[in-house]
Motif scaffolding. Structure first.
Motif, PDB file in Angstrom:
ATOM      1  N   ASN A 248      27.219  50.223  47.032  1.00  0.00           N
ATOM      2  CA  ASN A 248      26.283  49.935  46.229  1.00  0.00           C
ATOM      3  C   ASN A 248      26.387  48.430  45.824  1.00  0.00           C
ATOM      4  O   ASN A 248      25.971  47.845  44.874  1.00  0.00           O
ATOM      5  CB  ASN A 248      26.644  50.522  44.864  1.00  0.00           C
ATOM      6  CG  ASN A 248      26.342  52.305  44.985  1.00  0.00           C
ATOM      7  OD1 ASN A 248      25.520  52.821  45.270  1.00  0.00           O
ATOM      8  ND2 ASN A 248      27.601  52.931  44.591  1.00  0.00           N
ATOM      9  N   GLY A 249      26.921  47.688  46.957  1.00  0.00           N
ATOM     10  CA  GLY A 249      27.223  46.419  46.884  1.00  0.00           C
ATOM     11  C   GLY A 249      26.004  45.492  46.352  1.00  0.00           C
ATOM     12  O   GLY A 249      24.860  46.001  46.938  1.00  0.00           O
TER      13      GLY A 249
ATOM     14  N   VAL B 115      27.774  36.292  33.407  1.00  0.00           N
ATOM     15  CA  VAL B 115      28.791  36.725  32.678  1.00  0.00           C
ATOM     16  C   VAL B 115      29.884  37.596  33.297  1.00  0.00           C
ATOM     17  O   VAL B 115      30.956  37.668  32.849  1.00  0.00           O
ATOM     18  CB  VAL B 115      28.340  37.402  31.292  1.00  0.00           C
ATOM     19  CG1 VAL B 115      29.181  37.873  30.410  1.00  0.00           C
ATOM     20  CG2 VAL B 115      27.195  36.627  30.618  1.00  0.00           C
ATOM     21  N   ARG B 116      29.769  38.117  34.370  1.00  0.00           N
ATOM     22  CA  ARG B 116      30.687  38.948  35.044  1.00  0.00           C
ATOM     23  C   ARG B 116      32.089  38.183  35.368  1.00  0.00           C
ATOM     24  O   ARG B 116      32.918  38.446  35.168  1.00  0.00           O
ATOM     25  CB  ARG B 116      30.246  39.559  36.240  1.00  0.00           C
ATOM     26  CG  ARG B 116      31.187  40.042  37.435  1.00  0.00           C
ATOM     27  CD  ARG B 116      30.520  40.463  38.582  1.00  0.00           C
ATOM     28  NE  ARG B 116      29.629  39.836  39.109  1.00  0.00           N
ATOM     29  CZ  ARG B 116      28.878  40.160  40.266  1.00  0.00           C
ATOM     30  NH1 ARG B 116      29.332  41.179  40.953  1.00  0.00           N
ATOM     31  NH2 ARG B 116      27.737  39.671  40.754  1.00  0.00           N
TER      32      ARG B 116
ATOM     33  N   MET C 252      32.875  53.530  33.473  1.00  0.00           N
ATOM     34  CA  MET C 252      33.815  53.080  33.815  1.00  0.00           C
ATOM     35  C   MET C 252      33.789  51.643  33.133  1.00  0.00           C
ATOM     36  O   MET C 252      34.961  51.085  32.499  1.00  0.00           O
ATOM     37  CB  MET C 252      34.220  52.616  35.455  1.00  0.00           C
ATOM     38  CG  MET C 252      34.617  53.595  36.232  1.00  0.00           C
ATOM     39  SD  MET C 252      35.007  53.114  37.872  1.00  0.00           S
ATOM     40  CE  MET C 252      33.369  52.952  38.638  1.00  0.00           C
ATOM     41  N   MET C 253      32.857  50.976  33.112  1.00  0.00           N
ATOM     42  CA  MET C 253      32.620  49.735  32.094  1.00  0.00           C
ATOM     43  C   MET C 253      32.826  50.019  30.628  1.00  0.00           C
ATOM     44  O   MET C 253      33.551  49.567  29.956  1.00  0.00           O
ATOM     45  CB  MET C 253      31.210  49.173  32.456  1.00  0.00           C
ATOM     46  CG  MET C 253      31.268  48.500  33.639  1.00  0.00           C
ATOM     47  SD  MET C 253      32.533  47.349  33.933  1.00  0.00           S
ATOM     48  CE  MET C 253      32.121  46.502  35.307  1.00  0.00           C
TER      49      MET C 253
ATOM     50  N   ILE D 201      32.661  47.090  39.393  1.00  0.00           N
ATOM     51  CA  ILE D 201      31.683  46.070  40.043  1.00  0.00           C
ATOM     52  C   ILE D 201      31.115  46.266  41.446  1.00  0.00           C
ATOM     53  O   ILE D 201      31.861  46.852  42.311  1.00  0.00           O
ATOM     54  CB  ILE D 201      32.397  44.742  40.174  1.00  0.00           C
ATOM     55  CG1 ILE D 201      32.689  44.246  38.627  1.00  0.00           C
ATOM     56  CG2 ILE D 201      31.745  43.903  40.756  1.00  0.00           C
ATOM     57  CD1 ILE D 201      33.407  42.978  38.440  1.00  0.00           C
ATOM     58  N   PRO D 202      30.123  46.245  41.596  1.00  0.00           N
ATOM     59  CA  PRO D 202      29.421  46.605  42.693  1.00  0.00           C
ATOM     60  C   PRO D 202      29.732  45.352  43.694  1.00  0.00           C
ATOM     61  O   PRO D 202      28.671  44.685  44.046  1.00  0.00           O
ATOM     62  CB  PRO D 202      27.740  46.753  42.538  1.00  0.00           C
ATOM     63  CG  PRO D 202      27.702  45.908  41.366  1.00  0.00           C
ATOM     64  CD  PRO D 202      29.154  45.929  40.760  1.00  0.00           C
ATOM     65  N   TRP D 203      30.637  45.377  44.348  1.00  0.00           N
ATOM     66  CA  TRP D 203      31.164  44.292  45.161  1.00  0.00           C
ATOM     67  C   TRP D 203      30.454  44.198  46.839  1.00  0.00           C
ATOM     68  O   TRP D 203      29.896  45.327  47.069  1.00  0.00           O
ATOM     69  CB  TRP D 203      32.645  44.353  45.762  1.00  0.00           C
ATOM     70  CG  TRP D 203      33.272  44.138  44.420  1.00  0.00           C
ATOM     71  CD1 TRP D 203      34.166  45.116  43.764  1.00  0.00           C
ATOM     72  CD2 TRP D 203      33.815  42.808  43.700  1.00  0.00           C
ATOM     73  NE1 TRP D 203      34.827  44.670  42.874  1.00  0.00           N
ATOM     74  CE2 TRP D 203      34.645  43.095  42.734  1.00  0.00           C
ATOM     75  CE3 TRP D 203      33.173  41.691  43.942  1.00  0.00           C
ATOM     76  CZ2 TRP D 203      35.077  42.317  41.759  1.00  0.00           C
ATOM     77  CZ3 TRP D 203      33.661  40.564  42.962  1.00  0.00           C
ATOM     78  CH2 TRP D 203      34.567  40.913  42.069  1.00  0.00           C
TER      79      TRP D 203
END
Length: 165
Positions: A146-147, A12-13, A96-97, A139-141
């Motif tokens: 924290n990817g 869904v992201r 943040m979200m 987003i943890p890219w």
């Protein structure tokens, strides 16, 4: 259940990101071109809102009930605040979200209250862009501290948190 919800949350992201870009693009095109606010503009903003709300619900399921990171963080908040990766999942990502979701909801109200189509498009462009920037930042890219993988499918393992047993 954790893996299923996490997989859907990961999928869904991408829908949220695509719809965010579409909504910002339609707003910008309408603002610059001084176009009327048409049903496609309304649909783009509504779809962004719905996708973001679904993503929020999935995220809250993970946060409150399913994620081993946030379960630990909520149980040991003092530990979480001293551990950067745990703090990220317990506080930073969520905050943040949530702010991005609130901005999109505010944008929908402000768009409807705008006096003319140019103002609608300007508000849509600015507010959706701010929300999209927050989403992108949260987003943890892959490659970040924290990817996570670009797409989480199935039983991919969750990385351990440094400094925790």
């Amino acid at each position: 259940m954790y893996v299923l919800v996490l997989t859907i949350h990961s999928l869904v992201r991408w829908l949220v990101l695509v719809l965010g870009v579409v909504a910002v693009g339609r707003g910008l095109r309408g603002w610059i071109g001084r176009r009327s606010w048409d049903p496609q503009d309304e649909r783009a903003s509504l779809l962004l809102l719905v996708a973001l709300d679904v993503q929020l619900l999935l995220g809250l399921l993970l946060y409150l009930f399913l994620s081993p990171f946030t379960t630990l963080a909520l149980r040991e908040m003092g530990v979480a605040m001293r551990n950067a990766p745990l703090r990220y999942w317990a506080v930073e990502h969520l905050t943040m979200m949530l702010v991005a979701v609130v901005i999109v909801h505010v944008a929908r109200v402000r768009i409807k209250r705008a006096a003319d189509p140019t103002a609608r498009h300007r508000r849509a462009t600015v507010l959706f862009a701010v929300a999209l920037i927050l989403i992108l930042a949260a987003i943890p890219w892959p490659g970040t501290r924290n990817g996570r993988p670009l797409l989480r499918l199935g039983s991919q393992t969750t990385p351990a948190l440094p400094g925790l047993p």
